[in-house]
Design a protein around this motif. Structure first.
Motif: not given
Length: 444
Positions: A296-301, A314-326
């Motif tokens: 799995h490639q889990i990314t944070i931008d 934004t925490l992502r797995h491919h094009q799916s957003d798993l979590a969003v936070s400030e």
């Protein structure tokens, strides 16, 4: 012009270009005032760049020529090269200059630059340029030791490109040509000299920062300011790095796993072509990445969210957003939760697939005909079992959330989903029925 090409949900950055049909001196002045610069036959302005395997922010600069003086070091360099002859004339492309450009292109590792000097200045198929371009030759006798190219405006001169013979590298003719261009701009009673841009971290362009009367262009409010007021730590590049560094430190502390910073070269291709919706590329020039043992490639931008009207992680797995936070701490804990979910899912999936293998033995199918592998594109059911039948291949996943086995059959041309099963025994019976099948037809 000056369109934000990054799309919604991304860092608000300027990336734009256009191909001018004509460009008078006063028009060029207006473009330069707004931080546009020549990029081959186009006019461009962009806030970030991928250069020599590193992401930077661009800082456009210019010199105010009123009361401008050279520094002691610059005057010394001019005196050092006083024996060279200087010739200024309209642009003329020759084979000798083409060879110098080819050498320059190779040294600067610029695969995306125009292939020839002619293509640099002229749109393909067009022998007329909308710009008034001149060249400044530095001659050692009759030999062309260096050459630079400038566009002429009514109140400004813009430096475009400098080439030099490597045999003269000790003479610093690249820098010298810039100083001669400034002298020419002063003699022509111009108001500004535009030497292009510098980068917000140490780079090969730092010699430009030593010019007096230097101003920089602020991307925050699109104004020119004195260089002494620059706050390089506020550039988009360094802002991103600072925010991602905060998350990285917290994540590695609470998860005890490596989270890597990725210099996202693919971002720059997709930002120009506006293809984020179809490319699957993380829409940020820099991001964090954690790769699980199951690929799995889990990314944070970190980017500007237009709906929230603020910058968000934004925490992502491919094009799916798993979590969003400030909040960096919150997004780091979301990553830890995601990691635990993947690990726990993997244990459950493996247990159920091993159970299925036992059932397959009962059905007379040997386990050496099976192969377990990971499919990191899936967030659930990512551990799969492949079984080679006599004519078809079967793929089985166990989905933790649904508590179901799913059986697919494939003949290398297409695949179908056969069915879902609540128990390993039911799934094994279905596999045994498909083991000798020659067709994907569901009709028994």
């Amino acid at each position: 012009m000056g369109v934000d090409r990054t799309g919604s949900g991304t860092m608000a950055m300027t990336f734009d270009y256009f191909m001018p049909v004509e460009c008078t001196g006063s028009t060029l002045d207006e473009y330069l005032e707004e931080a546009w610069f020549r990029d081959g036959p186009m006019m461009s302005r962009y806030e970030m760049i991928y250069f020599r395997e590193h992401v930077y922010s661009i800082v456009p600069i210019r010199v105010t020529l009123e009361n401008f003086t050279f520094s002691k070091t610059q005057r010394k360099l001019i005196r050092k090269n006083k024996d060279f002859n200087v010739k200024i004339q309209p642009l003329e492309i020759t084979d000798e200059k083409e060879r110098m450009y080819a050498e320059h292109k190779g040294r600067f590792q610029s695969p995306n630059s125009p292939t020839t000097l002619k293509n640099y200045f002229l749109e393909e198929g067009n022998d007329e340029s909308p710009f008034e371009t001149w060249e400044l030759q530095i001659l050692d006798g009759n030999h062309l030791a260096a050459i630079s190219f400038i566009d002429i405006g009514e109140e400004s001169i813009c430096s475009i490109l400098a080439l030099f013979d490597p045999k003269y590298s000790k003479q610093s003719l690249g820098i010298t040509s810039m100083l001669f261009e400034i002298e020419y701009a002063q003699m022509s009673n111009k108001k500004y000299y535009y030497p292009g841009y510098v980068l917000d971290e140490d780079s090969v362009f730092d010699y430009k920062k030593r010019l007096n009367n230097l101003q920089y262009f602020s991307w925050n409010d699109f104004t020119w300011r004195a260089w002494k007021h620059i706050e390089e730590e506020t550039t988009t590049n360094l802002l991103l790095r600072s925010k991602l560094d905060e998350v990285q430190k917290i994540s590695e502390e609470i998860t005890e796993s490596e989270v890597d910073v990725v210099q996202n070269e693919a971002f720059f291709y997709n930002v120009w072509h506006n293809t984020f919706d179809v490319s699957g590329i993380v829409p940020s020039p820099l991001f964090l990445e954690w790769e699980s043992p199951w690929f799995h490639q889990i990314t944070i931008d970190y980017a500007f969210d237009h709906e929230m009207e603020s910058y968000m992680f934004t925490l992502r797995h491919h094009q799916s957003d798993l979590a969003v936070s400030e909040d960096a701490m919150e997004i780091a804990h979301a990553l830890k939760k995601c990691q635990m979910r993947i690990r726990n899912s993997a244990i459950i999936q493996q247990q159920n697939l091993y159970s299925l293998e036992s059932q397959l033995l009962n059905e007379g199918i040997q386990t050496d005909l099976t192969k377990m592998f990971s499919n990191g594109n899936k967030f659930d059911g990512f551990i799969e079992l492949a079984i080679e039948g006599r004519h078809l291949t079967m793929y089985i996943s166990y989905y933790v959330e649904q508590k179901l086995f799913t059986l697919q059959a494939s003949n290398d041309l297409r695949d179908i989903t056969v069915d879902s099963f609540a128990t390993a025994r039911d799934c094994a019976k279905a596999i045994s029925e498909w083991f000798y099948r020659k067709t994907l037809s569901l009709v028994l």
